[in-house]
Design an enzyme around this catalytic site. Structure first.
Site, PDB file in Angstrom:
ATOM      1  N   GLY A  20      -5.438  -0.187  -2.582  1.00  0.00           N
ATOM      2  CA  GLY A  20      -4.811   0.098  -3.872  1.00  0.00           C
ATOM      3  C   GLY A  20      -3.358  -0.315  -3.831  1.00  0.00           C
ATOM      4  O   GLY A  20      -2.888  -0.931  -2.868  1.00  0.00           O
ATOM      5  N   SER A  24      -0.480   4.924  -4.451  1.00  0.00           N
ATOM      6  CA  SER A  24      -1.810   5.313  -4.924  1.00  0.00           C
ATOM      7  C   SER A  24      -2.462   6.364  -4.027  1.00  0.00           C
ATOM      8  O   SER A  24      -3.517   6.886  -4.370  1.00  0.00           O
ATOM      9  CB  SER A  24      -2.721   4.085  -5.039  1.00  0.00           C
ATOM     10  N   LYS A  26      -3.123   5.850  -0.520  1.00  0.00           N
ATOM     11  CA  LYS A  26      -3.930   5.243   0.550  1.00  0.00           C
ATOM     12  C   LYS A  26      -3.707   5.933   1.887  1.00  0.00           C
ATOM     13  O   LYS A  26      -4.658   6.320   2.558  1.00  0.00           O
ATOM     14  CB  LYS A  26      -3.595   3.747   0.696  1.00  0.00           C
ATOM     15  N   GLU A  93      -1.658   0.307   6.933  1.00  0.00           N
ATOM     16  CA  GLU A  93      -0.866  -0.873   6.543  1.00  0.00           C
ATOM     17  C   GLU A  93      -1.475  -2.159   7.091  1.00  0.00           C
ATOM     18  O   GLU A  93      -0.810  -3.012   7.661  1.00  0.00           O
ATOM     19  CB  GLU A  93       0.589  -0.718   6.996  1.00  0.00           C
ATOM     20  N   GLN A  95      -2.387  -4.837   5.785  1.00  0.00           N
ATOM     21  CA  GLN A  95      -1.890  -6.105   5.259  1.00  0.00           C
ATOM     22  C   GLN A  95      -0.798  -6.714   6.131  1.00  0.00           C
ATOM     23  O   GLN A  95      -0.530  -7.907   6.044  1.00  0.00           O
ATOM     24  CB  GLN A  95      -1.381  -5.943   3.812  1.00  0.00           C
ATOM     25  N   CYS A 181       0.769  -0.404 -14.481  1.00  0.00           N
ATOM     26  CA  CYS A 181      -0.531  -0.854 -14.957  1.00  0.00           C
ATOM     27  C   CYS A 181      -0.455  -2.366 -15.196  1.00  0.00           C
ATOM     28  O   CYS A 181       0.612  -2.968 -15.136  1.00  0.00           O
ATOM     29  CB  CYS A 181      -0.919  -0.129 -16.244  1.00  0.00           C
TER      30      CYS A 181
END
Length: 187
Positions: A20, A24, A26, A93, A95, A181
């Site tokens: 996300g 959010s 995570k 993490e 990524q 958003c």
């Protein structure tokens, strides 16, 4: 929610991904799952990228300041070396890890280990981030979490960078990023 499947008594592993935008939840969800694993007296190892020192150099810490002890590493291959005699591996993490992380997760799952991975699915430009798309493709279970858009209050799945900087990786929290958003992100 996740019950270890078995086939003729054989121990089976799998890959769970929690993804996300920033803010959010995570890391909060990762910590929640890992604490439940510890309550069940399962052996767990938890890893984070050494580059992530925002809140703590060793612990994984959520924006809500919940924390759990982890091992910072600079190379995903080290997970294979350190994941001896464990039931569950937690990785935060994702990524920020190198290109081998999807293969490392696969190898761990083949060894019969439950692998729980958390990370940003998109970078601040809205593009897939690091190895997350490859891990998502290999995942057995995916949980996509959403933040709340700070502009309009709707569900947010984009991480908007508030300051000018073209580097893909820029560590920061509410001082640098805010959840938005799709519509507010693209305005």
């Amino acid at each position: 929610m996740f019950i270890e499947p078995s086939l003729r008594g054989e121990r089976r592993g799998w890959i769970e991904v929690i993804c996300g935008s920033m803010f959010s939840g995570k890391t909060e969800e990762l910590i929640r799952r890992l604490k439940r694993v510890k309550i069940a007296n399962l052996k767990v190892e938890i890893f984070k990228p050494a580059v992530d020192i925002r809140y703590d150099e060793i612990n994984i810490v959520s924006h809500d300041t919940n924390a759990i002890l982890s091992t910072p590493i600079d190379n995903s291959q080290k997970i294979l070396l350190l994941a001896q005699d464990v039931d569950v591996i937690g990785i935060d993490e994702a990524q920020f890890f190198d290109n081998e992380l999807p293969n490392v997760c696969d190898e761990l799952a083949y060894r019969g280990i439950r692998v729980i991975v958390a990370g940003l699915d998109m970078d601040y430009t809205g593009k897939p981030f690091g190895q997350m798309p490859f891990i998502l493709a290999k995942a057995d279970y995916v949980t996509k979490l959403h933040a709340i858009c700070v502009v309009c209050g709707h569900i947010a799945n984009y991480s908007y960078r508030k300051i000018p900087n073209d580097d893909q990786v820029m560590l920061g929290a509410t001082d640098v990023y805010e959840p938005r958003c799709r519509i507010c992100y693209n305005k």
